[in-house]
Motif scaffolding. Structure first.
Motif, PDB file in Angstrom:
ATOM      1  N   ASP B  56      -3.899  -0.248 -18.378  1.00 23.88           N
ATOM      2  CA  ASP B  56      -3.226   0.945 -18.706  1.00 23.88           C
ATOM      3  C   ASP B  56      -2.243   1.191 -17.437  1.00 23.88           C
ATOM      4  O   ASP B  56      -2.839   1.094 -16.428  1.00 23.88           O
ATOM      5  CB  ASP B  56      -4.145   1.801 -19.198  1.00 23.88           C
ATOM      6  N   GLY B  57      -1.119   1.710 -17.717  1.00 22.60           N
ATOM      7  CA  GLY B  57      -0.332   2.234 -16.586  1.00 22.60           C
ATOM      8  C   GLY B  57       0.742   1.290 -16.430  1.00 22.60           C
ATOM      9  O   GLY B  57       1.272   0.566 -17.100  1.00 22.60           O
ATOM     10  N   HIS B  58       1.517   1.441 -15.243  1.00 18.26           N
ATOM     11  CA  HIS B  58       2.675   0.690 -14.771  1.00 18.26           C
ATOM     12  C   HIS B  58       2.377   0.129 -13.566  1.00 18.26           C
ATOM     13  O   HIS B  58       2.384   1.068 -12.725  1.00 18.26           O
ATOM     14  CB  HIS B  58       3.862   1.465 -15.403  1.00 18.26           C
ATOM     15  N   VAL B  59       2.767  -0.860 -13.078  1.00 19.67           N
ATOM     16  CA  VAL B  59       2.895  -1.255 -11.747  1.00 19.67           C
ATOM     17  C   VAL B  59       4.024  -1.885 -11.231  1.00 19.67           C
ATOM     18  O   VAL B  59       4.668  -2.791 -11.937  1.00 19.67           O
ATOM     19  CB  VAL B  59       1.640  -2.574 -11.579  1.00 19.67           C
ATOM     20  N   ARG B  60       4.496  -1.477 -10.029  1.00 20.28           N
ATOM     21  CA  ARG B  60       5.915  -2.064  -9.459  1.00 20.28           C
ATOM     22  C   ARG B  60       5.465  -2.941  -8.563  1.00 20.28           C
ATOM     23  O   ARG B  60       4.664  -3.112  -7.763  1.00 20.28           O
ATOM     24  CB  ARG B  60       6.349  -0.852  -8.615  1.00 20.28           C
ATOM     25  N   VAL B  61       6.086  -4.313  -8.754  1.00 20.31           N
ATOM     26  CA  VAL B  61       5.919  -5.318  -7.887  1.00 20.31           C
ATOM     27  C   VAL B  61       7.110  -5.546  -6.955  1.00 20.31           C
ATOM     28  O   VAL B  61       8.368  -5.811  -7.570  1.00 20.31           O
ATOM     29  CB  VAL B  61       5.557  -6.921  -8.619  1.00 20.31           C
ATOM     30  N   VAL B  62       6.878  -5.462  -5.811  1.00 18.70           N
ATOM     31  CA  VAL B  62       8.194  -5.379  -4.720  1.00 18.70           C
ATOM     32  C   VAL B  62       7.833  -6.332  -3.737  1.00 18.70           C
ATOM     33  O   VAL B  62       6.751  -6.432  -2.924  1.00 18.70           O
ATOM     34  CB  VAL B  62       8.045  -3.891  -4.276  1.00 18.70           C
ATOM     35  N   LYS B  63       8.999  -6.983  -3.322  1.00 18.04           N
ATOM     36  CA  LYS B  63       8.872  -8.026  -2.092  1.00 18.04           C
ATOM     37  C   LYS B  63       9.617  -7.303  -1.149  1.00 18.04           C
ATOM     38  O   LYS B  63      10.766  -6.582  -1.139  1.00 18.04           O
ATOM     39  CB  LYS B  63       9.537  -9.361  -2.588  1.00 18.04           C
ATOM     40  N   SER B  64       9.110  -7.461   0.229  1.00 22.06           N
ATOM     41  CA  SER B  64       9.712  -6.781   1.362  1.00 22.06           C
ATOM     42  C   SER B  64      10.367  -7.720   2.216  1.00 22.06           C
ATOM     43  O   SER B  64       9.912  -9.005   2.321  1.00 22.06           O
ATOM     44  CB  SER B  64       8.646  -6.153   2.188  1.00 22.06           C
ATOM     45  N   THR B  65      11.575  -7.791   2.473  1.00 24.20           N
ATOM     46  CA  THR B  65      12.367  -8.794   3.456  1.00 24.20           C
ATOM     47  C   THR B  65      11.783  -8.366   4.982  1.00 24.20           C
ATOM     48  O   THR B  65      11.384  -7.296   5.104  1.00 24.20           O
ATOM     49  CB  THR B  65      13.532  -8.601   3.302  1.00 24.20           C
ATOM     50  N   PRO B  66      12.005  -9.451   5.682  1.00 25.66           N
ATOM     51  CA  PRO B  66      11.618  -9.086   7.054  1.00 25.66           C
ATOM     52  C   PRO B  66      12.076  -8.117   7.730  1.00 25.66           C
ATOM     53  O   PRO B  66      11.393  -7.327   8.580  1.00 25.66           O
ATOM     54  CB  PRO B  66      12.033 -10.427   7.925  1.00 25.66           C
ATOM     55  N   ASP B  67      13.475  -7.628   7.602  1.00 30.13           N
ATOM     56  CA  ASP B  67      14.097  -6.521   7.926  1.00 30.13           C
ATOM     57  C   ASP B  67      13.781  -5.104   7.419  1.00 30.13           C
ATOM     58  O   ASP B  67      14.622  -4.410   7.536  1.00 30.13           O
ATOM     59  CB  ASP B  67      15.583  -6.746   8.272  1.00 30.13           C
ATOM     60  N   GLY B  68      12.901  -5.101   6.586  1.00 30.77           N
ATOM     61  CA  GLY B  68      12.341  -4.123   5.931  1.00 30.77           C
ATOM     62  C   GLY B  68      12.920  -3.569   4.534  1.00 30.77           C
ATOM     63  O   GLY B  68      12.632  -2.706   3.924  1.00 30.77           O
ATOM     64  N   GLN B  69      14.063  -4.280   4.211  1.00 36.65           N
ATOM     65  CA  GLN B  69      14.620  -3.847   2.875  1.00 36.65           C
ATOM     66  C   GLN B  69      13.516  -4.359   1.886  1.00 36.65           C
ATOM     67  O   GLN B  69      12.542  -5.087   1.939  1.00 36.65           O
ATOM     68  CB  GLN B  69      15.865  -4.551   2.590  1.00 36.65           C
ATOM     69  N   GLU B  70      13.521  -3.594   0.481  1.00 33.81           N
ATOM     70  CA  GLU B  70      12.658  -4.013  -0.496  1.00 33.81           C
ATOM     71  C   GLU B  70      13.327  -4.336  -1.834  1.00 33.81           C
ATOM     72  O   GLU B  70      14.432  -3.752  -2.155  1.00 33.81           O
ATOM     73  CB  GLU B  70      11.752  -2.968  -0.741  1.00 33.81           C
ATOM     74  N   VAL B  71      12.823  -5.393  -2.533  1.00 29.11           N
ATOM     75  CA  VAL B  71      13.336  -5.744  -3.742  1.00 29.11           C
ATOM     76  C   VAL B  71      12.300  -5.751  -4.711  1.00 29.11           C
ATOM     77  O   VAL B  71      11.346  -6.207  -4.575  1.00 29.11           O
ATOM     78  CB  VAL B  71      14.060  -7.312  -3.693  1.00 29.11           C
ATOM     79  N   THR B  72      12.696  -4.765  -5.811  1.00 27.52           N
ATOM     80  CA  THR B  72      11.632  -4.759  -6.840  1.00 27.52           C
ATOM     81  C   THR B  72      11.626  -6.190  -7.856  1.00 27.52           C
ATOM     82  O   THR B  72      12.956  -6.623  -8.282  1.00 27.52           O
ATOM     83  CB  THR B  72      11.795  -3.753  -8.001  1.00 27.52           C
TER      84      THR B  72
END
Lengths: 234, 234
Positions: B56-72
Motif C-alpha cells: 500500500d502506498g507509493h514509492v518514488r525511486v530516484v537515482k542521484s548523479t555524482p553532481d547532485g542532480q536527481e532523476v526519477t
DNA sequence: GAAATTCTTTGCGCAGGGGCAAATTCGCCA
DNA sequence: TGGCGAATTTGCCCCTGCGCAAAGAATTTC
C-alpha cells in the motif's frame, strides 16, 4: 551447420558455468548464419522466431518511432546475445537490428528458449543477468539524456564505442566499424549537424580525428573530462 | 508479523501460477513493515539486504548523479516489487527509494531470492518478466528523452502518473500522492520552472488543474494529443 | 496566530542547439 | 578516369527551454 570451433565459444560469459556436454547440446541446435553489411538481422514488430549470438562483426540495434525518427539502442559486439525477445516476455522483436559490417552469428529457434533456461540453469541465469545489466545500461542512458549536455553525451558515446569496438592505430583508437555522424546523433539524441560541429571542434583540439564514416579517438582522457563536464570551458 | 490477508496478495501478478501452499511459504518468510512518508525504503549503493513487495502506498525511486542532480526512475504502486537488485545481478541497490506517502510493504532477506527462484519456478519467471518489462519501459524513456520536446514529455509523464495512480474526483483525475513540480521535472529531464510554466499554460486551457503538490488531469485526451505532438500549435 | 519553510509562479535574459541551405569532400562504380 | 551519390561541413537564423531573482501562496512549527 558450419564447422564452428567450440573453444571460441566456450569462453563466452553467456556459457559460463555450463558443462561441456551441455554446451555441445546447445550449440548443436544452432544454425550459423552470415549477415552481409547493411542487412537486417531481425526487424521491429516481427515475430521473434529466433534469438542470436553474435560471433563476429557488429550489429546496430535501432528503434524507430512512429514518426520516423530513429534511436540507436545499442551496438552488439561479438559474444553478445541479441534478439532475446522471449527473455523479456515478448513475442516480437522490440527493435531493428542491422549488420554494421559483415557478421557471423548463431541462431536458435525461439521456442527452444524456455527449454534451455529450464534444462541448463546456468544458461538461464546468465541470460537473465544479461537482461539485468541491460536494464542498468538503459537507466544510465536515461540519466545521461536527462542531465547532461549534448557535448557530454557525444563524448560519452564515443568513449563507449571505443571501449567496446576500438582498434589501436598509430593515430589513436579507431572505432572498428563504419559509423556516420547521423549514427552518433541517433545514439545521443541530437542531430548530425551538432555531432559534426562537435567533432570538428574536437579535431581542432586534437582530441579526435574524423573521417568519412570513421572516427578515431586521439586523446581519450581529455574526452573523458568533457564527458564528465570537467573540461575547462575555454 | 502483522495479520495480512493472503487473499489480497494471491491475486498479484508476481504470484501468478503459484500454488497456494507455495504462496504461503513465500509470504510466511516475509516481514511486513510500515514506512512513513518521506522515509527511505532503501538507499543507493547500500548493500541490498532485502527486496520488497509494496502492499500500500507509493514509492518514488530516484537515482542521484555524482553532481547532485536527481532523476526519477519510476514510481512503485501497490502490488509491485522493488529493490530486486539481486535479480539484476547486483549486490547493492541502484537507486534511492522514498515513500511518497505512508506505505506498507513486505520484505524478504535478499539471500532468499535465489531459493525462491529455484524452488518456485513461476515466481522466478514472473519476476524475470518484471525485469524484462522494466527494460522495455526504460527503452521507451530513452526514446522519449531522445526524440520528444519537453512539452510532450511532461504530458506523457502526467498521463503515466494518472494511469498508475489516478483517483477520480469531480474535477478530473487526481494523482493520488503528493507530487511537486520539481518531482515532475525529475521524471522528464527538465526544470521545475518549465514544468510550472507548462502546467500554468495547460490550466489556462482547462486541461489540468494545479495545486500545491497536487495535479488533477481534467482533459486526458487533449493531453494525449500534446504528448503525441499532434496538438494544434496555436 | 505569527514566523519560518516549502512550494509555486512569473518576468527577463540569453545560450545551447535545432533546422535549413549550400558548398565541399570522399569513395565508389561504370 | 569521370561522374554520381552519400556523407560531411559550415553559415545563418531563430526558438525552445534553462537560469536566476523576486514575489506570492500554502503549510507547518512554535
Amino acid at each position: 551447420m558450419g564447422s564452428l570451433d567450440p573453444s571460441l565459444i566456450s569462453g563466452l560469459p553467456v556459457f559460463e558455468g555450463l558443462a561441456a556436454t551441455d554446451l555441445d547440446r546447445i550449440v548443436g541446435q544452432a544454425r550459423s548464419l552470415r549477415i552481409a553489411r547493411d542487412q537486417p538481422v531481425f526487424e521491429q514488430e516481427q515475430e521473434a522466431h529466433s534469438f542470436f549470438l553474435l560471433l563476429d562483426g557488429h550489429v546496430r540495434v535501432v528503434k524507430s518511432t512512429p514518426d520516423g525518427q530513429e534511436v540507436t539502442v545499442r551496438y552488439i559486439s561479438p559474444g553478445e546475445l541479441m534478439g532475446i525477445a522471449h527473455a523479456l516476455g515478448r513475442a516480437t522483436y522490440p527493435a531493428n537490428a542491422m549488420a554494421a559490417v559483415d557478421c557471423v552469428a548463431l541462431a536458435w529457434p525461439s521456442r527452444l528458449w524456455p527449454h534451455f533456461a529450464a534444462d541448463y540453469p546456468s544458461f538461464g541465469a546468465n541470460t537473465y543477468k544479461v537482461v539485468g545489466s541491460r536494464l542498468q545500461e538503459a537507466h544510465s542512458r536515461v540519466i545521461e539524456l536527462a542531465t547532461e549536455q549534448v557535448e557530454q553525451r557525444v563524448a560519452h558515446a564515443l568513449l563507449k564505442l571505443v571501449n567496446q569496438a576500438g582498434r589501436k592505430t598509430e593515430e589513436g583508437i579507431l572505432i572498428d566499424f563504419p559509423i556516420t555522424r547521423q549514427n552518433i546523433a541517433e545514439m545521443t539524441g541530437t542531430t548530425l549537424f551538432t555531432v559534426s560541429r562537435l567533432l570538428s571542434a574536437w579535431e581542432d583540439l586534437n582530441l579526435v580525428k574524423g573521417g568519412r564514416q570513421k572516427v578515431t579517438v586521439v586523446a581519450p582522457h581529455q574526452l573523458l573530462l568533457i564527458a564528465e563536464g570537467r573540461a575547462r570551458k575555454s
